[in-house]
Motif scaffolding. Structure first.
Motif: not given
Length: 95
Positions: A41-66
């Motif tokens: 699922x390569x589009x699993x993470x939410x899309x980001x905007x602003x200077x991060x437009x075109x990217x997505x993110x997932x949280x790491x093994x800790x909830x604070x790790x983006x």
């Protein structure tokens, strides 16, 4: 299934976080485990905007790790661009 690549900058981010946050030795394996669903699922993470437009993110093994990544559908490649502490004011998910 997409190939998952980790950019040199993201690998350096993780090395720094391991040192500054005193993360356990198995941190790279834990992060790899969080990235593995992106193969299906390569589009699993939410899309980001602003200077991060075109990217997505997932949280790491800790909830604070983006973990910020981009998916190139034409090449079928997920590239991890950076790994950041979400608690920082300059975190990719902040407004």
């Amino acid at each position: 299934m997409p190939e998952i690549r980790v950019a040199a900058a993201a690998a350096e981010d993780l090395r720094e976080l391991i040192l500054t946050h005193e993360l356990p030795p198995d941190t790279p394996q834990r992060v790899a485990g969080r990235l593995s669903p992106l193969r299906r699922f390569p589009k699993l993470g939410p899309a980001l905007d602003g200077r991060w437009a075109g990217t997505r993110y997932v949280l790491g093994p800790w909830s604070w790790l983006v973990i910020v990544y981009e998916y190139d559908a034409s090449a079928d490649v997920v590239t991890v661009l950076t790994m950041r502490d979400a608690r920082r004011v300059d975190a990719p998910t902040s407004s």
